[in-house]
Scaffold this motif. Sequence first.
Motif: not given
Length: 246
Positions: A95, A176-177, A171-172
């Motif tokens: 990430n 990540v999602y 927020s991500e």
Amino acid sequence: MPSSSNRTQSSKAAPAPFYEQVKQLILRQIHSGAWPPHQKIPSEAELVAQLGFSRMTVHRALRELTGDGLLVRMQGVGTFVAEPKGQAALFEVRNIADEVASRGHRHRLEVIWMRSETANGDRSIALGVREGQPVFHSLIVHFENDVPVQIEDRYVNPAVAPEYLDQDFSSETPYVYLNRLAPLTEGEHVVEAVLASYEEQQLLQIPAEEPCLMIRRRTWSGRRTVTSARLLYPGSRYRLEGHFGS
């Protein structure tokens, strides 16, 4: 026989070229912290007036420091002290927000657009879907301390993430999602050196001649292809590192 005074003079080291002297003066400002990363430095004209060297000399010094990755020149904006180069994982899929945070820096992203497209032959093969089937496409720019460091041009298999286009990613990150929906089990990298397109130059705030590092990446979760992405990094701001062993 030469006199002792002549021998003394000839043994002295020749003075550094003027452009090298300018480079050293600038480097002292950077290394002392007087000019921290991302600070705009004086213009060529201002440096000429301050240092007393010719414009050609100052221009060469700035050009070489930019080539060494110590300065970043943005057309129409100015010259800035470069952030020490970050690094991206070559053999891992990580990430980018975590990479940036690991250096104690601030990450943010800007979604340029997200849309549904029809898969052509190449895209259908890359994602393992039927030709003509809808696929999701996003273009995102990632920033490190407000400096653009990566363009993420990503195609997503809708069967894996049917609500991908509904995400705002405030927020991500997409990584990540998607990894939460379909944990990564396999990845594939192809790395090339390329020049950015005009649009990409504008997004990354780099000159046309700056080389970029490009990763083409596909990821799988089990037998399903999750994404096919093209990741573009300015060569002056990023390096790729990998580790392997038996």
